[in-house]
Design a protein around this motif. Structure first.
Motif, PDB file in Angstrom:
ATOM      1  N   UNK A 127       0.814  -1.222   0.000  1.00 19.79           N
ATOM      2  CA  UNK A 127       0.000   0.000   0.000  1.00 19.79           C
ATOM      3  C   UNK A 127       0.847   1.271   0.000  1.00 19.79           C
ATOM      4  N   UNK A 128       2.055   1.173  -0.519  1.00 21.07           N
ATOM      5  CA  UNK A 128       2.908   2.333  -0.750  1.00 21.07           C
ATOM      6  C   UNK A 128       3.536   2.206  -2.126  1.00 21.07           C
ATOM      7  N   UNK A 129       3.616   3.304  -2.832  1.00 23.63           N
ATOM      8  CA  UNK A 129       4.234   3.309  -4.152  1.00 23.63           C
ATOM      9  C   UNK A 129       5.055   4.584  -4.289  1.00 23.63           C
ATOM     10  N   UNK A 130       6.360   4.454  -4.150  1.00 23.97           N
ATOM     11  CA  UNK A 130       7.226   5.630  -4.178  1.00 23.97           C
ATOM     12  C   UNK A 130       8.603   5.237  -4.678  1.00 23.97           C
ATOM     13  N   UNK A 131       9.263   6.164  -5.340  1.00 22.55           N
ATOM     14  CA  UNK A 131      10.630   5.977  -5.817  1.00 22.55           C
ATOM     15  C   UNK A 131      11.446   7.213  -5.463  1.00 22.55           C
ATOM     16  N   UNK A 132      12.678   6.993  -5.027  1.00 22.75           N
ATOM     17  CA  UNK A 132      13.536   8.152  -4.785  1.00 22.75           C
ATOM     18  C   UNK A 132      14.934   7.895  -5.319  1.00 22.75           C
ATOM     19  N   UNK A 133      15.577   8.978  -5.685  1.00 21.99           N
ATOM     20  CA  UNK A 133      16.953   8.972  -6.186  1.00 21.99           C
ATOM     21  C   UNK A 133      17.774   9.911  -5.325  1.00 21.99           C
ATOM     22  N   UNK A 134      18.888   9.402  -4.809  1.00 25.53           N
ATOM     23  CA  UNK A 134      19.718  10.157  -3.879  1.00 25.53           C
ATOM     24  C   UNK A 134      21.167  10.078  -4.347  1.00 25.53           C
ATOM     25  N   UNK A 135      21.862  11.206  -4.350  1.00 21.46           N
ATOM     26  CA  UNK A 135      23.252  11.211  -4.785  1.00 21.46           C
ATOM     27  C   UNK A 135      24.089  12.202  -4.012  1.00 21.46           C
ATOM     28  N   UNK A 136      25.407  11.997  -4.040  1.00 22.14           N
ATOM     29  CA  UNK A 136      26.316  12.880  -3.302  1.00 22.14           C
ATOM     30  C   UNK A 136      27.709  12.877  -3.931  1.00 22.14           C
TER      31      UNK A 136
END
Length: 479
Positions: free
Chosen positions: A315-324
């Protein structure tokens, strides 16, 4: 005031650029070393002081091998590079690389790696603050001792001598928590693939149910209002010395009380009271820093992409992109500069409250805004620092019976810093944010003290873009 801080950041960035030009080493005068053989051969590599750690774990960090041919004028530099890699395993208090001519063959040079192991088995009482950081507790929570978490933490690093780790945690008080994990860095003969598995269970009675005016808004209660559980398995791959790949699969579960769901219907969206989903995260990290505890030279960059919700039943639908990307530049023996940029993007923009992460969490913040939480779907952070080494020494106390605690290194640095940040918030009305969707700036001066077992104490005096000046304290540890 904001323009003043922008100027500070640009000045530090300019200094860093000029220091980059000065930091290049001076070419070696080959005429002065004409009598030294151009190449030497490594005869043998021996390791001493590793009573528990297996020799293969140490040799795995070294590029130099017996039989290698090395330019004579590069031997010390290459040994120092290998020494730093061994230090960054976090298994040793000290590491020394010694080399000497072979008695029987003058064309050979033998290498001795002398280490002093840490104390690996630790059982310590837990007594810590439940708030995001010490400063929030000190300034905003009236130094309330009821907001203390206490318990017992057990860590057995290097359990079998293979740099494996077993960790157990039982916390009570403000936020009860129970965790267990076990990791093995290398499970194959090539020493490239590792695995970690674990689980965690946390309960909350009093907790922040929303962010309002860029501050955490707490609901105080004597009843159970939230339960969180996750279990995970993480696979790592290290094909080369400085490249790290990680694939993490976990199952997350969160349950809210009726009261909390009613107070903030957007907590889990649509007044939901539970959330469960699988999450898959891939991370790539390239690390060429001289010391992960307190780097002064080198660089580190990486990328992380994560998908929350893998199955139709999630019951969750999310995408994230993280960079450094972070760069550390030694100007000379006492002056150092570093600069780094961090960013995160996520979709869709309508997100549950626990997954709407901007600046203010996990020490991702513009210094000067330690007391604020700026929620949002995207953010970037640019940090700049110029520091001066006051002193550095390593003292051994023979009267301390435990050898792992008898050697204490202490280094202190004066530093100045200037940061910029920005958080994009598509629903500012949900948190009544004043700092979201605006440029954040902060600058100041401070004192850093780094000591053994990866402890770093930071004392900063800052001024932020709102014109607020304050003293902040932070204690951190690289695990």
């Amino acid at each position: 005031m904001v323009y003043f801080f922008r100027i500070c950041v640009l000045i530090l960035a300019g200094l860093g650029s000029s220091f980059c030009l000065r930091a290049h080493p001076t070419p070696i005068d080959t005429s002065a070393t004409a009598d030294i053989p151009a190449f030497i051969t490594i005869g043998s590599v021996s390791v001493e002081g590793n009573y528990r750690t297996r020799t293969t774990i140490i040799l795995r960090e070294m590029a130099l091998r017996a039989g290698d041919s090395v330019q004579a004028n590069q031997l010390d530099e290459r040994l120092e590079i290998d020494r730093r890699k061994i230090v960054n395993t976090n298994l040793f208090v000290t590491v020394d690389m010694l080399h000497f001519p072979d008695n029987e063959d003058s064309t050979l040079v033998n290498i001795r790696v002398v280490v002093k192991e840490r104390w690996y088995f630790v059982i310590v009482p837990v007594f810590q603050l439940a708030d995001r950081n010490f400063n929030e507790w000190w300034y905003d929570r009236d130094r309330d001792l009821k907001r203390i978490t206490y318990g017992l933490y057990m860590s057995y690093n290097n359990l079998t001598g293979r740099a494996d780790k077993l960790r157990l945690l039982a916390e009570f008080g403000f936020i009860p928590k129970y965790e267990i994990s076990y990791s093995v860095p290398y499970i194959d003969k090539a020493q490239k693939t590792g695995v970690t598995a674990g689980m965690s269970y946390t309960t909350n009675k009093t907790l922040p149910y929303r962010t309002w005016n860029d501050k955490l808004d707490y609901f105080n209660s004597e009843s159970l209002n939230r339960e969180r559980f996750y279990t995970f398995v993480n696979f790592t791959r290290r094909n080369k010395f400085y490249s790290f790949h990680s694939l993490d699969l976990r199952w997350n579960y969160l349950q809210l009380s009726d009261t909390l769901a009613r107070l903030n219907p957007e907590y889990l969206l649509q007044s939901r009271k539970s959330q469960n989903y699988f999450q898959l995260t891939y991370t790539y990290n390239y690390d060429r820093r001289d010391n992960v505890q307190y780097p002064l030279e080198g660089f580190n960059y990486g990328l992380q992409v994560s998908k929350l919700g893998l199955l139709p039943t999630d019951n969750t639908n999310q995408t994230y992109l993280y960079g450094w990307y972070k760069h550390f530049i030694p100007i000379n023996k006492r002056w150092f500069f570093n600069s780094g940029i961090t960013g995160r993007m996520s979709a869709p923009v309508r997100q549950p409250y626990p997954q709407t992460l901007g600046l203010g969490y996990r020490m991702k913040l513009v210094r000067g805004y330690e007391l604020y939480v700026i929620d949002g779907q995207h953010y970037f952070l640019w940090e700049n620092e110029l520091k001066y080494k006051l002193f550095s020494f390593q003292k051994t106390f023979p009267w301390i019976p435990v050898r792992q605690f008898s050697t204490i290194p202490i280094t202190a640095y004066l530093n100045s810093f200037a940061d910029l940040g920005y958080v994009q918030n598509y629903y500012p009305e949900l948190s009544n944010t004043k700092l979201g969707n605006t440029l954040l700036s902060g600058a100041g001066v401070g004192l850093d003290v780094a000591t053994f077992y990866n402890m770093v104490f930071r004392f900063n005096y800052t001024i932020n873009g709102l014109g607020q000046d304050r003293f902040f304290f932070q204690i951190g540890r690289v695990l």
